[in-house]
Design a protein around this motif. Sequence first.
Motif, short mmCIF file in Angstrom:
data_model
loop_
_atom_site.label_atom_id
_atom_site.label_comp_id
_atom_site.label_asym_id
_atom_site.label_seq_id
_atom_site.Cartn_x
_atom_site.Cartn_y
_atom_site.Cartn_z
N ASN A 138 -54.18 11.10 8.80
CA ASN A 138 -53.83 11.90 9.97
C ASN A 138 -52.65 12.82 9.68
O ASN A 138 -52.65 14.00 10.02
N ILE A 139 -51.63 12.25 9.04
CA ILE A 139 -50.41 13.00 8.74
C ILE A 139 -50.70 14.18 7.81
O ILE A 139 -50.28 15.31 8.07
N LEU A 140 -51.43 13.91 6.74
CA LEU A 140 -51.75 14.96 5.77
C LEU A 140 -52.56 16.08 6.42
O LEU A 140 -52.34 17.27 6.15
N SER A 141 -53.48 15.69 7.28
CA SER A 141 -54.32 16.67 7.96
C SER A 141 -53.51 17.54 8.92
O SER A 141 -53.63 18.77 8.91
N ARG A 142 -52.67 16.92 9.73
CA ARG A 142 -51.91 17.67 10.73
C ARG A 142 -50.87 18.59 10.11
O ARG A 142 -50.59 19.66 10.64
N LEU A 143 -50.31 18.17 8.98
CA LEU A 143 -49.28 18.99 8.34
C LEU A 143 -49.86 19.89 7.25
O LEU A 143 -49.11 20.59 6.56
N ASN A 144 -51.18 19.82 7.08
CA ASN A 144 -51.85 20.66 6.08
C ASN A 144 -51.29 20.41 4.69
O ASN A 144 -50.97 21.34 3.94
N LEU A 145 -51.18 19.13 4.32
CA LEU A 145 -50.65 18.74 3.02
C LEU A 145 -51.78 18.19 2.16
O LEU A 145 -52.74 17.61 2.67
N ARG A 146 -51.66 18.38 0.84
CA ARG A 146 -52.72 17.96 -0.07
C ARG A 146 -52.66 16.46 -0.37
O ARG A 146 -53.69 15.80 -0.49
N ASP A 147 -51.43 15.94 -0.53
CA ASP A 147 -51.31 14.54 -0.92
C ASP A 147 -49.94 13.98 -0.59
O ASP A 147 -49.10 14.66 0.01
N ARG A 148 -49.69 12.75 -0.99
CA ARG A 148 -48.45 12.05 -0.66
C ARG A 148 -47.23 12.70 -1.33
O ARG A 148 -46.13 12.68 -0.79
N THR A 149 -47.44 13.26 -2.52
CA THR A 149 -46.33 13.91 -3.21
C THR A 149 -45.81 15.10 -2.40
O THR A 149 -44.60 15.27 -2.22
N GLN A 150 -46.73 15.92 -1.91
CA GLN A 150 -46.30 17.06 -1.07
C GLN A 150 -45.63 16.56 0.20
O GLN A 150 -44.67 17.17 0.68
N ALA A 151 -46.13 15.45 0.75
CA ALA A 151 -45.52 14.89 1.96
C ALA A 151 -44.08 14.44 1.68
O ALA A 151 -43.16 14.70 2.47
N ALA A 152 -43.88 13.80 0.52
CA ALA A 152 -42.53 13.35 0.17
C ALA A 152 -41.58 14.52 -0.03
O ALA A 152 -40.43 14.48 0.40
N ILE A 153 -42.08 15.56 -0.69
CA ILE A 153 -41.27 16.76 -0.92
C ILE A 153 -40.87 17.39 0.42
O ILE A 153 -39.71 17.78 0.63
N LEU A 154 -41.83 17.45 1.33
CA LEU A 154 -41.58 18.05 2.64
C LEU A 154 -40.50 17.28 3.40
O LEU A 154 -39.55 17.85 3.92
N VAL A 155 -40.67 15.95 3.45
CA VAL A 155 -39.70 15.12 4.20
C VAL A 155 -38.31 15.24 3.59
O VAL A 155 -37.32 15.38 4.30
N ASN A 156 -38.25 15.22 2.26
CA ASN A 156 -36.95 15.33 1.60
C ASN A 156 -36.28 16.65 1.93
O ASN A 156 -35.07 16.73 2.16
N SER A 157 -37.08 17.73 1.98
CA SER A 157 -36.50 19.06 2.24
C SER A 157 -35.99 19.15 3.67
O SER A 157 -35.00 19.83 3.95
N ILE A 158 -36.64 18.45 4.61
CA ILE A 158 -36.22 18.50 6.01
C ILE A 158 -34.95 17.68 6.24
O ILE A 158 -33.98 18.15 6.83
N PHE A 159 -34.94 16.46 5.71
CA PHE A 159 -33.87 15.53 6.04
C PHE A 159 -32.67 15.60 5.12
O PHE A 159 -31.69 14.88 5.31
N THR A 160 -32.75 16.46 4.06
CA THR A 160 -31.55 16.66 3.24
C THR A 160 -30.92 17.99 3.51
O THR A 160 -29.99 18.40 2.86
N ASN A 161 -31.48 18.71 4.48
CA ASN A 161 -30.94 20.05 4.80
C ASN A 161 -29.59 19.94 5.49
O ASN A 161 -29.40 19.12 6.36
#
Length: 211
Positions: A188-211
């Motif tokens: 569900n998460i990958l679909s809603r955020l238009n992400l390919r896989d868990r690695t992209q999801a991790a990169i995304l979260v890190n970029s948001i919460f380390t800003n």
Amino acid sequence: MIRILLVDDQSLIRRGLKALLKLEKTLQVVGEADNGQTAINLVETLQPDVVLMDIRMPVMDGVAATKEISQHFPNTKVLVLTTFDDDQYLTQALQYGAAGYLLKDTPPEELAQAIHAVHKGYTHLGPGLGKKVMSQIRNPTPSPPPGWEELTPREQEILQLIATGASNREIAQELHITEKTVKNHVTNILSRLNLRDRTQAAILVNSIFTN
């Protein structure tokens, strides 16, 4: 049979890889390229399942070629195989769609396993490279991406656990839910955020919460 395209500017490396991969009955080398532009042309004509991609090459480097192949040939997986564990190469290659990143000192049996893994749709990183990705993110996203607000609190919680490198089983144990439920949430998460896989999801979260 998994069809493979070898991309490396050194013919000796290509020859060695071809000899190694011949030992695997489920793998078949269908072509070779010595630069990224040639690789793109061969992907179009040969339609390989997996591209073993070097990074530093003349004409077009492996990062640029990975981006083009991922955009125009989504059924072909790119597995980077290089001597360089440079942070920028690593994060850019993954952001541009590489399904994996390995160093050339990877043992042959592990290389074969990685090829099978990315062919199945998994992301495969060499030892220590996952932590390197998480610690070297640049260009943080200033605000949550489209679709973030649609995630439930539980899904946001799972997403943050994914960013720590937790597996589905570990997430299930942490949140006291079943692995199947976790898997459904991740899909569900990958679909809603238009992400390919868990690695992209991790990169995304890190970029948001380390800003």
